[in-house]
Write an enzyme that holds these catalytic residues in place. Structure first.
Site, PDB file in Angstrom:
ATOM      1  CE  LYS A 166      -1.801   2.855   2.557  1.00 21.89           C
ATOM      2  NZ  LYS A 166      -1.732   4.083   1.740  1.00 21.89           N
TER       3      LYS A 166
ATOM      4  N   GLY B 169       7.056   5.281   7.823  1.00 26.67           N
ATOM      5  CA  GLY B 169       6.183   6.446   7.893  1.00 26.67           C
ATOM      6  C   GLY B 169       6.413   7.187   9.194  1.00 26.67           C
TER       7      GLY B 169
ATOM      8  CB  THR C  51       7.004   8.561  15.431  1.00 25.71           C
ATOM      9  OG1 THR C  51       8.338   8.512  14.897  1.00 25.71           O
ATOM     10  CG2 THR C  51       7.002   7.925  16.811  1.00 25.71           C
ATOM     11  CB  ALA C  52       1.687   9.803  15.155  1.00 30.51           C
TER      12      ALA C  52
ATOM     13  CD  GLU D 196      13.566   1.134   9.159  1.00 37.33           C
ATOM     14  OE1 GLU D 196      14.126   2.190   9.545  1.00 37.33           O
ATOM     15  OE2 GLU D 196      14.016   0.004   9.384  1.00 37.33           O
TER      16      GLU D 196
ATOM     17  CB  CYS E  82      13.413   9.509   7.414  1.00 30.24           C
ATOM     18  SG  CYS E  82      14.230   8.302   6.360  1.00 30.24           S
TER      19      CYS E  82
ATOM     20  CD  GLU F 153       9.968  13.335  10.947  1.00 32.43           C
ATOM     21  OE1 GLU F 153       8.849  12.843  11.188  1.00 32.43           O
ATOM     22  OE2 GLU F 153      10.848  12.731  10.320  1.00 32.43           O
TER      23      GLU F 153
HETATM   24  P1  NAD Z   1       2.417   8.519   7.446  1.00 34.57           P
HETATM   25  O1  NAD Z   1       2.744   7.798   8.698  1.00 34.57           O
HETATM   26  O2  NAD Z   1       1.354   9.534   7.457  1.00 34.57           O
HETATM   27  O3  NAD Z   1       2.006   7.497   6.287  1.00 34.57           O
HETATM   28  C1  NAD Z   1       2.827   6.427   5.893  1.00 34.57           C
HETATM   29  C2  NAD Z   1       1.969   5.345   5.268  1.00 34.57           C
HETATM   30  O4  NAD Z   1       1.131   4.785   6.269  1.00 34.57           O
HETATM   31  C3  NAD Z   1       1.035   5.845   4.160  1.00 34.57           C
HETATM   32  O5  NAD Z   1       0.964   4.884   3.144  1.00 34.57           O
HETATM   33  C4  NAD Z   1      -0.300   5.960   4.896  1.00 34.57           C
HETATM   34  O6  NAD Z   1      -1.400   5.851   4.044  1.00 34.57           O
HETATM   35  C5  NAD Z   1      -0.211   4.777   5.822  1.00 34.57           C
HETATM   36  N1  NAD Z   1      -1.089   4.825   6.998  1.00 34.57           N
HETATM   37  C6  NAD Z   1      -1.587   5.919   7.631  1.00 34.57           C
HETATM   38  N2  NAD Z   1      -2.382   5.537   8.655  1.00 34.57           N
HETATM   39  C7  NAD Z   1      -2.368   4.187   8.688  1.00 34.57           C
HETATM   40  C8  NAD Z   1      -2.980   3.211   9.524  1.00 34.57           C
HETATM   41  N3  NAD Z   1      -3.786   3.544  10.532  1.00 34.57           N
HETATM   42  N4  NAD Z   1      -2.729   1.915   9.275  1.00 34.57           N
HETATM   43  C9  NAD Z   1      -1.912   1.554   8.275  1.00 34.57           C
HETATM   44  N5  NAD Z   1      -1.316   2.421   7.434  1.00 34.57           N
HETATM   45  C10 NAD Z   1      -1.544   3.730   7.646  1.00 34.57           C
HETATM   46  O7  NAD Z   1       3.803   9.119   6.954  1.00 34.57           O
HETATM   47  P2  NAD Z   1       4.038  10.112   5.750  1.00 34.57           P
HETATM   48  O8  NAD Z   1       3.552  11.463   6.176  1.00 34.57           O
HETATM   49  O9  NAD Z   1       3.531   9.495   4.495  1.00 34.57           O
HETATM   50  O10 NAD Z   1       5.635  10.115   5.670  1.00 34.57           O
HETATM   51  C11 NAD Z   1       6.456  10.966   6.389  1.00 34.57           C
HETATM   52  C12 NAD Z   1       7.021  10.253   7.606  1.00 34.57           C
HETATM   53  O11 NAD Z   1       7.725   9.087   7.211  1.00 34.57           O
HETATM   54  C13 NAD Z   1       8.028  11.093   8.336  1.00 34.57           C
HETATM   55  O12 NAD Z   1       7.805  10.991   9.721  1.00 34.57           O
HETATM   56  C14 NAD Z   1       9.357  10.469   7.987  1.00 34.57           C
HETATM   57  O13 NAD Z   1      10.379  10.665   8.929  1.00 34.57           O
HETATM   58  C15 NAD Z   1       8.978   9.040   7.874  1.00 34.57           C
HETATM   59  N6  NAD Z   1       9.974   8.314   7.090  1.00 34.57           N
HETATM   60  C16 NAD Z   1      10.805   7.433   7.729  1.00 34.57           C
HETATM   61  C17 NAD Z   1      11.770   6.748   7.010  1.00 34.57           C
HETATM   62  C18 NAD Z   1      12.706   5.767   7.671  1.00 34.57           C
HETATM   63  O14 NAD Z   1      13.336   4.992   6.970  1.00 34.57           O
HETATM   64  N7  NAD Z   1      12.823   5.759   8.987  1.00 34.57           N
HETATM   65  C19 NAD Z   1      11.881   6.962   5.632  1.00 34.57           C
HETATM   66  C20 NAD Z   1      11.026   7.878   5.016  1.00 34.57           C
HETATM   67  C21 NAD Z   1      10.058   8.537   5.754  1.00 34.57           C
END
Ligand code: NAD
Length: 483
Positions: A172, A225, A227-228, A247, A281, A382
């Site tokens: 997804k 994605g 942390t929350a 991650e 990230c 962040e």
């Molecule tokens: P996000 O957490 O909003 O979304 C990430 C993914 O999770 C999306 O596909 C979203 O649709 C899905 N999602 C949202 N709610 C969900 C739920 N309840 N159940 C399952 N899936 C759900 O993150 P974002 O805003 O898309 O990305 C930015 C974040 O990602 C930043 O915090 C960044 O630091 C982090 N990030 C981390 C890394 C790493 O390797 N550590 C790499 C890239 C980005």
């Protein structure tokens, strides 16, 4: 208007309930596509297609799965220019960055795990009186959930090891950036990947994403994605006893000692702060500089930030647009918070409205802020945009304490020519990766991931193959040998 559909059982399809979402071009702020908005029914169809494909796929010799992955890499590479244009349009990132980083790495991800699986081995332990060996078997159907900042790069970073290890996948991608995930599905079909081995379900996190985590047929979830979201996902997966790799976010420190290679430290610190509009990230968003060097470093850093061009991602600018209107608002609000907290804005600090077709795009000037303590929101939360804080430090111990003083622990960077200090500080930093005298240099064999609120588990190299396999112990008594 383009349409991005799910890819289930080897064919594109619409949502069972027909739901769709708009997709926007960040550089203009205008809608340019619609994407299928998946629900539990679509996840269920994808999980069933994946389960049906699993016996044949997992039974293939590793070398044959590797050939399939290499064919997928070839298919992406043949259309690399098209992929890069799509990634740039969908995310707002400069097209050259999409070509040189995102798409190039997507190809390498597929090739790397194709090679890695042919070298993957398991342990054996002999005697006395027994032989133990470890089987490493695929889980079955696994889920991969990815964010919008590096859409195809992170998509393939998960899917390639999952498939290489013999799993089938329901993936997804972010609902904000669905384009290259759909193109990847097409590339898989073009490359002859058997139907059902990879399935892509688009849609919102709380709908399609949540259904994927909850689905009883999915045994392991790899998530990148915020942390929350990761915390919520862990709470959903825990009672279902699913294997999880998370991650998550970062607030990465970049420590510059006075004995550093100055030119290089400045240039790479600017790059680390602002590459991909600061939406990586791994970006270094808190720069700590030894006091003796601080004024000179600050001036050079601010000059470097001001020299970056911001505008149409198709026109060779250094920075493009932020990926969503909501994220633009969040980043601008964070800059206002920094001002309220007493920070001095040395560069940027505002929205940019380029002339011409991008006037309504979601652009923010590279923003440099100084004068803020560690314990303010600006230095603790962040921001994930082109916003960086600068602060001086006096001692090595103080630098380490500042660096470690957030709940995150993804990566850290250290600039020094003192070898002993490089080792000492690297060990003292709470971070999954420490870069010394470089930034974002990635050898894909190394473990990748964060500590503290930046995640649980590791990706990369053998770690990814370990995550996507279940180790089982076989113990055989050898008659005639005493135990
Ligand atoms: P996000 O957490 O909003 O979304 C990430 C993914 O999770 C999306 O596909 C979203 O649709 C899905 N999602 C949202 N709610 C969900 C739920 N309840 N159940 C399952 N899936 C759900 O993150 P974002 O805003 O898309 O990305 C930015 C974040 O990602 C930043 O915090 C960044 O630091 C982090 N990030 C981390 C890394 C790493 O390797 N550590 C790499 C890239 C980005």
């Amino acid at each position: 208007m383009l349409t991005f559909r799910h890819f289930i059982g080897g064919a594109p399809c619409d949502s069972v309930d027909g739901a769709t979402l708009p997709v926007y071009e960040p550089a203009t702020g205008a809608q340019y596509a619609i994407v299928a908005d998946g629900s539990q029914a679509d996840i269920d169809a994808a999980a069933r297609a994946a389960a049906a494909a699993f016996p044949a796929w997992s039974a293939l010799p590793a070398a044959e799965r590797a050939s399939h992955l290499n064919a997928v890499a070839d298919a992406i590479e043949r259309r690399a220019v098209e992929f890069a244009a799509a990634e740039s349009r969908d995310t707002g990132k400069p097209v050259a960055l999409a070509r040189g980083m995102d798409i190039a790495r997507a190809v390498v991800n597929c090739r790397f795990f194709a090679a890695a699986i042919t070298q993957f081995s398991s342990e054996s332990h002999t005697g006395p009186g027994t032989l133990n060996y470890t089987l490493r078997e695929p889980h079955g159907v696994v889920g991969c959930i990815t964010p919008w900042n590096l859409p195809l790069l992170l998509f393939t970073w998960k899917i390639a090891p999952a498939l290489a290890a013999g799993n089938c996948v329901v993936a997804k991608p972010s609902e904000l950036t669905p384009a290259t995930a759909s193109m990847f599905a097409d590339a898989c079909a073009e490359a002859g990947l058997p139907a059902g081995v990879l399935n892509v379900v688009h849609g919102q996190g709380p709908r399609a994403g949540q259904a994927l985590v909850e689905h009883p047929g999915i045994t392991a979830i790899s998530f990148t994605g915020g942390t929350a979201t990761g915390t919520r996902l862990a709470a959903t997966a825990a009672p279902l006893l699913k294997k999880l790799s998370l991650e998550l976010g970062g607030k990465n420190p970049n420590i510059v000692f006075a004995d550093c290679d100055f030119e290089r430290a400045v240039a790479d610190s600017v790059r680390a702060a602002f590459l991909n509009q600061g939406q990586i990230c791994l970006c270094g968003s808190r720069v700590y500089v030894e006091r003796a060097l601080y004024p000179r470093f600050r001036d050079a850093f601010v000059a470097g930030a001001k020299a970056l061009t911001v505008g149409d991602p198709a026109d060779g600018n250094d920075l493009g647009a932020l990926t969503s209107g909501a994220h633009l608002d969040k980043v601008l609000a964070a800059i206002e918070t920094a001002r309220t907290e007493g920070g001095t804005v040395l560069a940027g600090g505002e929205r940019v409205r380029p002339a011409g077709r991008c006037a309504d795009g979601w652009f923010v000037a590279p923003t440099v802020i100084e004068g803020l303590p560690l314990d303010c929101r600006t230095n603790q939360e962040e921001i994930f945009g082109p916003v960086v804080t600068l602060a001086p430090f006096d001692t090595e111990a103080e630098a380490v304490a500042l660096a470690n003083g957030t709940r995150y622990g993804l990566v850290a960077t250290v600039w020094t020519r003192d070898l002993d200090r490089a080792h000492r500080v690297s060990r003292a930093l709470s971070a999954g990766i420490v870069w010394v005298n470089c930034w974002m240099v990635r050898d894909l064999r190394t473990p990748f991931g964060g500590v503290k609120a930046s995640g649980v588990g590791r990706e990369g190299g053998l770690e990814a193959l370990r995550f996507f396999t279940e180790p089982r112990n076989i113990c055989i008594r050898i008659a005639g040998e005493s135990e």
